[in-house]
Write a protein that holds these residues in place. Structure first.
Motif, PDB file in Angstrom:
ATOM      1  N   MET A   1      42.251  36.374  37.019  1.00  0.00           N
ATOM      2  CA  MET A   1      41.228  35.623  37.311  1.00  0.00           C
ATOM      3  C   MET A   1      41.350  34.216  36.988  1.00  0.00           C
ATOM      4  N   LYS A   2      42.287  33.738  36.063  1.00  0.00           N
ATOM      5  CA  LYS A   2      42.582  32.425  35.842  1.00  0.00           C
ATOM      6  C   LYS A   2      43.640  31.776  36.775  1.00  0.00           C
ATOM      7  N   LYS A   3      43.717  32.245  38.070  1.00  0.00           N
ATOM      8  CA  LYS A   3      44.530  31.801  39.034  1.00  0.00           C
ATOM      9  C   LYS A   3      44.418  30.497  39.251  1.00  0.00           C
ATOM     10  N   LEU A   4      45.391  29.687  39.867  1.00  0.00           N
ATOM     11  CA  LEU A   4      45.375  28.318  40.045  1.00  0.00           C
ATOM     12  C   LEU A   4      44.296  28.201  41.025  1.00  0.00           C
ATOM     13  N   VAL A   5      43.330  27.225  40.948  1.00  0.00           N
ATOM     14  CA  VAL A   5      42.414  26.801  41.759  1.00  0.00           C
ATOM     15  C   VAL A   5      42.691  25.873  42.817  1.00  0.00           C
ATOM     16  N   ALA A   6      42.356  26.049  43.863  1.00  0.00           N
ATOM     17  CA  ALA A   6      42.970  25.419  45.202  1.00  0.00           C
ATOM     18  C   ALA A   6      42.228  24.039  45.043  1.00  0.00           C
ATOM     19  N   MET A   7      43.079  22.999  45.216  1.00  0.00           N
ATOM     20  CA  MET A   7      42.437  21.604  44.880  1.00  0.00           C
ATOM     21  C   MET A   7      41.401  21.198  46.100  1.00  0.00           C
ATOM     22  N   GLY A   8      41.635  21.889  47.063  1.00  0.00           N
ATOM     23  CA  GLY A   8      40.718  21.624  48.421  1.00  0.00           C
ATOM     24  C   GLY A   8      41.549  20.900  49.503  1.00  0.00           C
ATOM     25  N   ALA A   9      40.920  21.141  50.687  1.00  0.00           N
ATOM     26  CA  ALA A   9      41.526  20.777  51.996  1.00  0.00           C
ATOM     27  C   ALA A   9      40.312  19.926  52.492  1.00  0.00           C
ATOM     28  N   THR A  10      39.060  20.396  52.521  1.00  0.00           N
ATOM     29  CA  THR A  10      37.957  19.734  53.185  1.00  0.00           C
ATOM     30  C   THR A  10      36.619  20.147  52.090  1.00  0.00           C
ATOM     31  N   SER A  11      35.562  19.203  52.303  1.00  0.00           N
ATOM     32  CA  SER A  11      34.434  19.576  51.670  1.00  0.00           C
ATOM     33  C   SER A  11      33.156  18.924  52.282  1.00  0.00           C
ATOM     34  N   LEU A  12      32.095  19.612  52.551  1.00  0.00           N
ATOM     35  CA  LEU A  12      31.116  19.277  53.217  1.00  0.00           C
ATOM     36  C   LEU A  12      30.265  17.983  52.692  1.00  0.00           C
ATOM     37  N   ALA A  13      30.646  17.791  51.321  1.00  0.00           N
ATOM     38  CA  ALA A  13      29.902  16.842  50.681  1.00  0.00           C
ATOM     39  C   ALA A  13      30.424  15.496  51.053  1.00  0.00           C
ATOM     40  N   LEU A  14      31.853  15.394  51.562  1.00  0.00           N
ATOM     41  CA  LEU A  14      32.403  14.378  51.892  1.00  0.00           C
ATOM     42  C   LEU A  14      32.277  13.829  53.299  1.00  0.00           C
ATOM     43  N   LEU A  15      31.702  14.648  54.108  1.00  0.00           N
ATOM     44  CA  LEU A  15      31.756  14.498  55.564  1.00  0.00           C
ATOM     45  C   LEU A  15      30.409  14.055  56.079  1.00  0.00           C
ATOM     46  N   ILE A 175      41.440  41.852  25.397  1.00  0.00           N
ATOM     47  CA  ILE A 175      42.784  42.480  25.317  1.00  0.00           C
ATOM     48  C   ILE A 175      43.079  42.678  26.573  1.00  0.00           C
ATOM     49  N   THR A 176      42.410  43.802  27.114  1.00  0.00           N
ATOM     50  CA  THR A 176      42.621  44.550  28.530  1.00  0.00           C
ATOM     51  C   THR A 176      42.600  43.364  29.539  1.00  0.00           C
ATOM     52  N   GLY A 177      41.770  42.420  29.196  1.00  0.00           N
ATOM     53  CA  GLY A 177      41.551  41.536  30.344  1.00  0.00           C
ATOM     54  C   GLY A 177      42.720  40.479  30.360  1.00  0.00           C
ATOM     55  N   SER A 178      43.217  40.081  29.330  1.00  0.00           N
ATOM     56  CA  SER A 178      44.505  39.339  29.181  1.00  0.00           C
ATOM     57  C   SER A 178      45.544  39.992  30.069  1.00  0.00           C
ATOM     58  N   TRP A 179      45.830  41.487  29.911  1.00  0.00           N
ATOM     59  CA  TRP A 179      46.906  41.897  30.846  1.00  0.00           C
ATOM     60  C   TRP A 179      46.967  41.483  32.274  1.00  0.00           C
ATOM     61  N   GLU A 180      45.810  41.175  32.986  1.00  0.00           N
ATOM     62  CA  GLU A 180      45.928  40.845  34.151  1.00  0.00           C
ATOM     63  C   GLU A 180      45.508  39.376  34.316  1.00  0.00           C
ATOM     64  N   TRP A 181      43.971  39.124  34.084  1.00  0.00           N
ATOM     65  CA  TRP A 181      43.460  37.948  34.435  1.00  0.00           C
ATOM     66  C   TRP A 181      44.028  36.641  33.359  1.00  0.00           C
ATOM     67  N   GLY A 182      44.724  37.299  32.271  1.00  0.00           N
ATOM     68  CA  GLY A 182      45.107  36.178  31.340  1.00  0.00           C
ATOM     69  C   GLY A 182      46.645  35.924  31.540  1.00  0.00           C
ATOM     70  N   GLY A 183      47.136  36.618  32.783  1.00  0.00           N
ATOM     71  CA  GLY A 183      48.766  36.478  33.023  1.00  0.00           C
ATOM     72  C   GLY A 183      49.576  37.132  32.031  1.00  0.00           C
ATOM     73  N   GLY A 184      48.975  38.581  31.620  1.00  0.00           N
ATOM     74  CA  GLY A 184      49.813  39.282  30.929  1.00  0.00           C
ATOM     75  C   GLY A 184      50.781  40.335  31.625  1.00  0.00           C
ATOM     76  N   TRP A 185      51.158  41.470  30.738  1.00  0.00           N
ATOM     77  CA  TRP A 185      52.237  42.245  31.257  1.00  0.00           C
ATOM     78  C   TRP A 185      51.950  42.919  32.518  1.00  0.00           C
ATOM     79  N   LEU A 186      50.932  43.227  32.790  1.00  0.00           N
ATOM     80  CA  LEU A 186      50.595  43.924  34.149  1.00  0.00           C
ATOM     81  C   LEU A 186      50.880  42.905  35.126  1.00  0.00           C
ATOM     82  N   ASN A 187      51.131  41.883  35.109  1.00  0.00           N
ATOM     83  CA  ASN A 187      51.670  40.713  36.052  1.00  0.00           C
ATOM     84  C   ASN A 187      53.156  40.346  36.118  1.00  0.00           C
ATOM     85  N   GLY A 188      53.659  41.125  34.921  1.00  0.00           N
ATOM     86  CA  GLY A 188      55.177  40.879  34.693  1.00  0.00           C
ATOM     87  C   GLY A 188      56.108  41.555  35.358  1.00  0.00           C
ATOM     88  N   GLU A 189      57.261  41.705  34.932  1.00  0.00           N
ATOM     89  CA  GLU A 189      58.411  42.101  35.463  1.00  0.00           C
ATOM     90  C   GLU A 189      58.365  43.690  35.449  1.00  0.00           C
TER      91      GLU A 189
END
Length: 450
Positions: A1-15, A175-189
């Motif tokens: 879940m802590k994936k990289l946040v897209a810094m955005g291409a467009t936003s209605l707030a600026l248009l 602990i179990t959350g860290s395995w996936e969303w925290g970049g733990g071993w379930l995302n590993g080699e």
């Protein structure tokens, strides 16, 4: 879940209004937003999603209050507000860091309290405020404990349950959350080498719902069934709930909160692509829940010649749990299929549990555990980046860890302070025995009213 946040291409707030035709013609041609604007919109997504998921705490409370007998309603209300508060504290004291800080492909992060941004500060390098991220992750943690509350209702002591909640929300879930969303071993080699892909659980069919379901199942087996629930001859004696309107209200509240649960798990709202994906997640989430209800209604009519409203309510929740592992990629028909199977699981699993004399008061085990497993396992059907082998590795490892550690805690509590009220106290109801405030005093057993 802590994936990289897209810094955005467009936003209605600026248009400006003059830029609106650009949106219709080509999203990529729209002006890019600044990091500051992306930061604001991403933070707003976490906050909105967070308070929607927090509202699910009310949904669990009302659902459980409606499905238990009237003599235990106050206890369920007390447990739900207490577990939410405990989760809020424990996830700050150590849960967040244990889940996200320094996991680095391992099995857990670090112990210790979490620090927010300074007053007036920012975190442009992460793309959102640290406090909003913590809040959003915390309400997920509280959801896990709510699942356990309903299964063990009407016979568990208050304080042992709350102690278990401390361990679950502060240690086991992170602990179990860290395995996936925290970049733990379930995302590993190791996992990718065997399964060809990382374990995938978009919003927590396994990491939230099945974890709560495994803890609930373990507790139900160790605690035992309610007195009189199962006869010596194998008969099952139903204990009707106190209020179907309350249970229905709770279900609708949970359904509403799920849009924050799944939608905000996109984790970014700084581009047209992100907002479009969030909208798609909303639609798929709703379709899966609706399919779960319809399938449960049809099946109970066919099997029992009458429609069971509790099955319909749990059918909605099972559909929601099932789609949670991958709410973005499925087509309309795939969403309907995934949610519909979730509804069918409830109809067939509830009597199966009764055959094994596993007393699940609100049906949380079929809804959260079994539908959670189904939803996680079927992710590769719609997401080509996932694999069935990797999904199985994640499901089995998280199930084994949660079951074993939960059993250790439950048995330790049973041996030390006891986890079950006496038969006499159970008959009187936990509202009188442990809470001291009856939910419905005018109609309470033993009440003398003119």
């Amino acid at each position: 879940m802590k994936k990289l946040v897209a810094m955005g291409a467009t936003s209605l707030a600026l248009l400006s209004l003059s830029a609106l035709p650009v949106l219709a013609q080509d999203a990529e041609a729209a002006p890019a937003v600044s990091p500051e604007v992306a930061y604001i919109f991403n933070t707003l997504l976490f906050l909105i999603g967070g308070f929607l998921v927090m509202w699910m705490a009310a949904g669990f409370a009302m659902l459980e209050a409606g499905l238990v007998r009237s003599k235990n309603v106050s206890m369920q209300c007390l447990k739900n507000i207490s577990l939410y508060s405990i989760a809020g504290l424990m996830f700050w004291i150590t849960g967040y860091n244990l889940m996200y800080s320094g996991v680095d492909g391992g099995f857990m992060g670090s112990f210790g309290p979490y620090s927010f941004d300074a007053v007036g500060g920012d975190a442009l390098d992460t793309g959102y405020s640290t406090a909003s991220d913590w809040f959003f992750q915390m309400v997920f943690c509280a959801t896990t404990a709510s699942i356990v509350s309903g299964t063990l209702a009407e016979r568990i002591k208050l304080w042992p349950f709350l102690i278990f909640t401390v361990v679950l929300t502060g240690i086991l879930y992170p602990i179990t959350g860290s395995w996936e969303w925290g970049g733990g071993w379930l995302n590993g080699e190791f996992v990718t080498g065997i399964g060809g892909a990382e374990f995938s659980d978009f919003a927590g069919s396994t990491l939230v719902h099945s974890v709560g379901g495994w803890a609930a199942l373990t507790g139900a087996i160790i605690l035992g069934a309610r007195k009189g629930k199962y006869g010596a001859d194998g008969s099952v004696h139903p204990f009707p709930g106190s209020s179907m309107p309350l249970a229905t209200l709770g279900t609708f509240i949970l359904w509403l909160g799920w849009f924050g649960f799944n939608g905000a798990s996109q984790l970014a709202m700084g581009s047209i692509g992100d907002v479009s994906d969030i909208s798609r997640i909303f639609a798929n989430t709703n379709l899966a829940a609706a399919a779960g209800v319809v399938v449960a209604v049809l099946l109970t009519q066919v099997l029992y010649k009458k429609v069971d409203v509790t099955m319909a309510l749990n059918g909605a929740l099972a559909g929601l749990v099932a789609i949670t592992a991958e709410p973005l990629q499925p087509s309309v028909w795939a969403s309907v299929f995934i949610g519909g199977v979730g509804g069918a699981i409830v109809v067939f699993a509830v009597p199966m549990l009764d055959k094994f004399k596993i007393d699940d008061v609100v049906g949380a085990i079929p809804v959260h555990l079994l539908a959670g497993i189904w939803g996680t396992l079927i992710v590769p059907l719609t997401n080509s980046d996932a694999s069935y082998v990797s999904q199985l590795i994640g499901i089995i490892s998280i199930g084994l860890f949660t079951t074993v550690t939960s059993a250790v805690v439950w048995y330790a509590l049973k041996a030390s302070v006891g986890i079950r009220v006496s038969d006499e106290e159970e008959a009187l109801g936990l509202d009188k025995v442990e809470v001291g405030v009856e939910a419905y005093p005018e109609f309470g057993t033993g009440s003398q009213r003119l």
